[in-house]
Design a protein around this motif. Structure first.
Motif, PDB file in Angstrom:
ATOM      1  N   PRO A  20     -17.307 -85.839   8.676  1.00 27.38           N
ATOM      2  CA  PRO A  20     -17.194 -85.440   7.262  1.00 27.38           C
ATOM      3  C   PRO A  20     -16.952 -86.600   6.309  1.00 27.38           C
ATOM      4  O   PRO A  20     -17.168 -86.450   5.092  1.00 27.38           O
ATOM      5  N   GLY A  21     -16.458 -87.727   6.796  1.00 28.13           N
ATOM      6  CA  GLY A  21     -16.265 -88.889   5.934  1.00 28.13           C
ATOM      7  C   GLY A  21     -15.299 -88.670   4.791  1.00 28.13           C
ATOM      8  O   GLY A  21     -15.473 -89.229   3.705  1.00 28.13           O
ATOM      9  N   GLY A  22     -14.290 -87.834   5.013  1.00 24.66           N
ATOM     10  CA  GLY A  22     -13.303 -87.586   3.969  1.00 24.66           C
ATOM     11  C   GLY A  22     -13.692 -86.521   2.967  1.00 24.66           C
ATOM     12  O   GLY A  22     -12.905 -86.205   2.066  1.00 24.66           O
ATOM     13  N   GLU A  71     -13.944 -78.715   5.936  1.00 25.11           N
ATOM     14  CA  GLU A  71     -13.743 -77.274   6.060  1.00 25.11           C
ATOM     15  C   GLU A  71     -14.873 -76.654   6.893  1.00 25.11           C
ATOM     16  O   GLU A  71     -14.634 -75.794   7.745  1.00 25.11           O
ATOM     17  N   ARG A  72     -16.091 -77.130   6.680  1.00 31.69           N
ATOM     18  CA  ARG A  72     -17.226 -76.652   7.487  1.00 31.69           C
ATOM     19  C   ARG A  72     -17.028 -77.032   8.955  1.00 31.69           C
ATOM     20  O   ARG A  72     -17.284 -76.235   9.860  1.00 31.69           O
ATOM     21  N   CYS A  73     -16.555 -78.266   9.181  1.00 30.48           N
ATOM     22  CA  CYS A  73     -16.346 -78.761  10.542  1.00 30.48           C
ATOM     23  C   CYS A  73     -15.322 -77.895  11.280  1.00 30.48           C
ATOM     24  O   CYS A  73     -15.522 -77.513  12.441  1.00 30.48           O
ATOM     25  N   VAL A  74     -14.219 -77.565  10.604  1.00 34.41           N
ATOM     26  CA  VAL A  74     -13.194 -76.718  11.218  1.00 34.41           C
ATOM     27  C   VAL A  74     -13.752 -75.319  11.468  1.00 34.41           C
ATOM     28  O   VAL A  74     -13.429 -74.668  12.466  1.00 34.41           O
ATOM     29  N   GLY A  75     -14.608 -74.846  10.587  1.00 28.22           N
ATOM     30  CA  GLY A  75     -15.254 -73.556  10.812  1.00 28.22           C
ATOM     31  C   GLY A  75     -16.071 -73.552  12.091  1.00 28.22           C
ATOM     32  O   GLY A  75     -16.072 -72.566  12.840  1.00 28.22           O
ATOM     33  N   ASP A 112     -21.511 -80.493  12.141  1.00 26.69           N
ATOM     34  CA  ASP A 112     -21.491 -79.317  13.006  1.00 26.69           C
ATOM     35  C   ASP A 112     -21.287 -79.708  14.469  1.00 26.69           C
ATOM     36  O   ASP A 112     -20.515 -79.069  15.199  1.00 26.69           O
ATOM     37  N   GLU A 113     -21.991 -80.751  14.911  1.00 27.07           N
ATOM     38  CA  GLU A 113     -21.881 -81.170  16.314  1.00 27.07           C
ATOM     39  C   GLU A 113     -20.460 -81.634  16.636  1.00 27.07           C
ATOM     40  O   GLU A 113     -19.916 -81.310  17.706  1.00 27.07           O
ATOM     41  N   GLU A 114     -19.848 -82.383  15.694  1.00 20.55           N
ATOM     42  CA  GLU A 114     -18.482 -82.837  15.948  1.00 20.55           C
ATOM     43  C   GLU A 114     -17.520 -81.657  15.963  1.00 20.55           C
ATOM     44  O   GLU A 114     -16.594 -81.592  16.785  1.00 20.55           O
ATOM     45  N   GLY A 115     -17.734 -80.698  15.062  1.00 19.31           N
ATOM     46  CA  GLY A 115     -16.887 -79.513  15.059  1.00 19.31           C
ATOM     47  C   GLY A 115     -16.955 -78.742  16.355  1.00 19.31           C
ATOM     48  O   GLY A 115     -15.926 -78.316  16.909  1.00 19.31           O
ATOM     49  N   VAL A 116     -18.164 -78.575  16.895  1.00 16.24           N
ATOM     50  CA  VAL A 116     -18.331 -77.865  18.163  1.00 16.24           C
ATOM     51  C   VAL A 116     -17.646 -78.635  19.297  1.00 16.24           C
ATOM     52  O   VAL A 116     -16.940 -78.050  20.122  1.00 16.24           O
ATOM     53  N   ALA A 117     -17.819 -79.962  19.307  1.00 18.46           N
ATOM     54  CA  ALA A 117     -17.252 -80.774  20.387  1.00 18.46           C
ATOM     55  C   ALA A 117     -15.725 -80.756  20.362  1.00 18.46           C
ATOM     56  O   ALA A 117     -15.071 -80.551  21.400  1.00 18.46           O
ATOM     57  N   VAL A 118     -15.143 -80.968  19.183  1.00 22.76           N
ATOM     58  CA  VAL A 118     -13.683 -80.980  19.086  1.00 22.76           C
ATOM     59  C   VAL A 118     -13.129 -79.596  19.396  1.00 22.76           C
ATOM     60  O   VAL A 118     -12.133 -79.442  20.116  1.00 22.76           O
ATOM     61  N   GLY A 119     -13.783 -78.556  18.857  1.00 25.45           N
ATOM     62  CA  GLY A 119     -13.326 -77.202  19.124  1.00 25.45           C
ATOM     63  C   GLY A 119     -13.385 -76.847  20.596  1.00 25.45           C
ATOM     64  O   GLY A 119     -12.465 -76.219  21.143  1.00 25.45           O
ATOM     65  N   ALA A 120     -14.469 -77.259  21.273  1.00 25.87           N
ATOM     66  CA  ALA A 120     -14.601 -76.976  22.708  1.00 25.87           C
ATOM     67  C   ALA A 120     -13.498 -77.676  23.504  1.00 25.87           C
ATOM     68  O   ALA A 120     -12.950 -77.107  24.459  1.00 25.87           O
ATOM     69  N   ARG A 121     -13.165 -78.901  23.099  1.00 25.68           N
ATOM     70  CA  ARG A 121     -12.101 -79.625  23.794  1.00 25.68           C
ATOM     71  C   ARG A 121     -10.755 -78.926  23.625  1.00 25.68           C
ATOM     72  O   ARG A 121      -9.995 -78.748  24.580  1.00 25.68           O
ATOM     73  N   LEU A 122     -10.465 -78.504  22.398  1.00 18.08           N
ATOM     74  CA  LEU A 122      -9.199 -77.818  22.138  1.00 18.08           C
ATOM     75  C   LEU A 122      -9.144 -76.481  22.884  1.00 18.08           C
ATOM     76  O   LEU A 122      -8.101 -76.096  23.423  1.00 18.08           O
ATOM     77  N   ALA A 123     -10.261 -75.766  22.877  1.00 23.18           N
ATOM     78  CA  ALA A 123     -10.296 -74.472  23.564  1.00 23.18           C
ATOM     79  C   ALA A 123     -10.074 -74.647  25.068  1.00 23.18           C
ATOM     80  O   ALA A 123      -9.368 -73.848  25.701  1.00 23.18           O
ATOM     81  N   ALA A 150     -31.477 -86.874   4.850  1.00 19.98           N
ATOM     82  CA  ALA A 150     -30.162 -87.470   5.104  1.00 19.98           C
ATOM     83  C   ALA A 150     -29.073 -86.422   5.044  1.00 19.98           C
ATOM     84  O   ALA A 150     -28.133 -86.417   5.843  1.00 19.98           O
ATOM     85  N   SER A 151     -29.189 -85.508   4.078  1.00 18.75           N
ATOM     86  CA  SER A 151     -28.191 -84.458   3.953  1.00 18.75           C
ATOM     87  C   SER A 151     -28.205 -83.543   5.172  1.00 18.75           C
ATOM     88  O   SER A 151     -27.158 -83.159   5.694  1.00 18.75           O
ATOM     89  N   ALA A 152     -29.411 -83.194   5.643  1.00 14.46           N
ATOM     90  CA  ALA A 152     -29.517 -82.336   6.816  1.00 14.46           C
ATOM     91  C   ALA A 152     -28.938 -83.020   8.052  1.00 14.46           C
ATOM     92  O   ALA A 152     -28.261 -82.389   8.876  1.00 14.46           O
ATOM     93  N   GLU A 153     -29.181 -84.321   8.168  1.00 13.69           N
ATOM     94  CA  GLU A 153     -28.648 -85.071   9.304  1.00 13.69           C
ATOM     95  C   GLU A 153     -27.122 -85.126   9.245  1.00 13.69           C
ATOM     96  O   GLU A 153     -26.441 -85.006  10.267  1.00 13.69           O
ATOM     97  N   LYS A 154     -26.583 -85.268   8.031  1.00 12.62           N
ATOM     98  CA  LYS A 154     -25.128 -85.287   7.851  1.00 12.62           C
ATOM     99  C   LYS A 154     -24.522 -83.955   8.299  1.00 12.62           C
ATOM    100  O   LYS A 154     -23.514 -83.921   9.022  1.00 12.62           O
TER     101      LYS A 154
END
Length: 588
Positions: A467-469, A475-479, A438-449, A429-433
């Motif tokens: 991240p669920g708050g 912080e990892r997601c923004v990275g 990571d996937e959301e971070g890449v997607a949002v970052g790609a859109r902004l870029a 479950a932790s690995a899936e989280k």
């Protein structure tokens, strides 16, 4: 060699509660040879000005002891020691209490930090990383105590945290009596079960800048009276640990102008045992700490003599292993000399690891005797942690570590089996989280870029649900948003951004302003404006260097309160306030 400075704890001193008695109390403390006092918030808040002025009058320095998410007085329950297990509560409390301590002129701050439920995971690391940033800005050294209920409650957890490269600058207050209580034993390097202890002690010694000299035992954090002969073994063990720490301090602070702090810290009931029914203490606490102060002076002087001698002629590396008990200067290596020899060992003056006691029947024990030598005992494999996390982390940090471990083990590194049962499900479950974050971070970052390349955005407000708050996950997601696309990230490092994530317990936000945008927007000012618009119970870190894109990054959170502040609603307010700030304060 550095100078020893002794602090007198005001814990359990009745006169400390009455400002009218402070003048006489501080005079007595100074007359007994102490250099300072350690006090908690309740003491100095009684009358700050008088407290500070009387300490100055008697030439005593101040060590402030703080308790994150504590420090206040509840009329119904008394002193609040720890009221929360939430990261943002402890960070906000740490910032507030350290600032208060600095304003009092503290020369050292001793922090009971964080919550033991965090283990050695992301929350614990995040707390200590931010604590180090606060300490650097504060300009006052902060030590974190090895105390029950707190982050360094266990030697095993503490060793994992103190081994992390990002926490290399962390300072600790070694109160090792707590670990005896937690583990139900006084650690014995001669016991095969405790062969990990010398390495852990050396690690603590490398980080230790303050010693709480209290003697614990297997069933509690404090013996009734360290002068009693029945506690001679426990006192000898603790003294040897302190000498190891002081020797390490001498190596770090070789100047005579340097000072190191120690404090006899035997405390009042219920730490101090009492008689049933009458509740009379079984020993005089003041006298116990006075005798312990003299023991500390004696042991420190011995440690400095040993350190000076070892500087002139450096000793060989310390022997180790369950088949060996050091002879002679065992205390130099953090081992308790009173614990050897034991049944089943024989003494050899010229054994393969030096003079000492070797387990009977081993090749080491037969060395130098007429008995034929057998094969050398197999070298134990390095510990990788129950779930393999330490090994995996080491491989991630250092790609060639696998080859090094393989060489140490005499072959390939064995695969790490995942924990079974519930632990296996939790790990999955932790690995899936993490994958979702990571996937959301890449997607949002790609859109902004992409929007930046089109000339549509240079400053952005966004949200992330995965991240669920959780602030560390955000912080990892923004990275991931900032990581270059060639490395599997979103490539948005040059976009100034504030990213929100709402969960059940809090709203988290991470603000990143790259170096190229700092003249347009200040990350801290942007974050403060948004937090002011939201209100409520907030935590905000100091700006820190951003690892990608340069510039600065600020972390913040707003706690849910079950009423006015609900994270989803707070996020809507925050997004609006963040956009409004950009409209009003960003150059066209």
């Amino acid at each position: 060699m550095p100078t020893l400075r002794l602090a007198k704890t005001l814990w359990g001193v009745p006169e400390a509660d009455d400002p009218d008695l402070w003048d006489e109390l501080f005079a007595r403390i100074k007359a007994e040879g102490f250099d300072g006092v350690e006090a908690i918030t309740l003491t100095w808040r009684t009358d700050r000005d008088r407290f500070v002025s009387l300490l100055k009058k008697h030439g005593l320095q101040l060590i402030c002891q703080i308790h994150t998410s504590g420090g206040d007085l509840d009329p119904a329950t008394g002193y609040v020691y720890c009221s929360s297990n939430k990261l943002h509560d402890h960070l906000a409390s740490f910032v507030k209490l350290t600032a208060e301590a600095k304003a009092l002129g503290a020369v050292l701050i001793n922090s009971h930090s964080g919550h033991d439920s965090w283990g050695s995971g992301d929350k614990a690391v995040a707390f200590f990383k931010h604590a180090l940033l606060v300490e650097a800005q504060l300009g006052v050294p902060v030590v974190h105590e090895t105390h029950r209920q707190r982050l360094l409650y266990s030697p095993y957890t503490a060793a994992e945290l103190l081994s992390k490269p990002e926490l290399a600058a962390l300072k600790v207050n070694a109160d090792l009596s707590h670990w005896c209580c937690v583990c139900e034993k006084v650690f014995d390097a001669a016991d095969p079960r405790d062969d990990w202890w010398p390495a852990t002690l050396r690690l603590v010694a490398e980080h230790c800048e303050f010693v709480h000299a209290r003697v614990g035992h297997a069933e509690g954090p404090q013996v009734s009276d360290p002068s009693a002969p029945e506690f001679a073994a426990e006192v000898s063990a603790h003294a040897s640990w302190w000498r190891t720490i002081w020797a390490a301090q001498a190596a770090r602070h070789p100047s005579d102008d340097a000072a190191v702090w120690a404090e006899p810290e035997h405390g009042p009931p219920p730490y101090l045992q009492t008689l049933p029914f009458s509740q009379q203490p079984v020993a005089d606490l003041w006298e116990v700490n006075a005798r312990m102060a003299q023991r500390v002076r004696t042991e420190h002087a011995a440690a400095m003599r040993e350190a000076a001698a070892s500087t002139a002629a450096p000793p060989a590396p310390p022997p180790s292993g369950p088949d060996f008990i050091a002879g002679g200067d065992a205390g130099r290596w953090g081992m308790s000399s009173y614990m050897g020899p034991k049944d089943g060992y024989v003494f050899r003056e010229q054994g393969p690891r030096g003079a000492g006691y070797y387990r009977e029947g081993t090749a080491a024990a037969r060395a130098g005797s007429d008995a034929p030598a057998g094969p050398e005992p197999a070298k134990p494999a390095p510990s990788v942690g129950r779930d393999g996390s330490l090994l995996r982390a080491a491989m991630d940090e250092n790609p060639d570590v696998a080859d090094k471990l393989a060489s140490m083990m005499g072959g390939a590194v064995p695969p790490v089996a995942p924990p079974a049962g519930e632990d296996e499900a939790a790990a999955a479950a932790s690995a899936e989280k993490l994958r979702a974050v990571d996937e959301e971070g890449v997607a949002v970052g790609a859109r902004l870029a992409a929007q930046q390349r089109e000339g549509a955005v240079e400053f952005a407000c966004a949200s992330a649900s995965a991240p669920g708050g959780d602030l560390s996950l955000l912080e990892r997601c923004v990275g991931k948003m900032n990581l270059g696309s060639a490395s599997g990230g979103g490539g948005a490092a040059e976009v100034a951004k504030m990213v929100f994530s709402a969960g059940a317990e809090q709203l988290s936000l991470v603000t990143h302003v790259p170096e190229s945008k700092r003249r347009g927007v200040d990350a801290a000012a942007w974050t403060r404006a948004v937090l002011a618009a939201i209100g409520g119970k907030v935590m905000c870190s100091a700006p820190q260097p951003a690892p990608l894109g340069g510039g600065s990054i600020v972390l913040a959170a707003v706690s849910a309160d079950g009423g006015e502040h609900e994270p989803d609603a707070d996020m809507a307010l925050g997004l609006a306030a963040a956009a409004r700030f950009l409209e009003e304060d960003t150059p066209a």
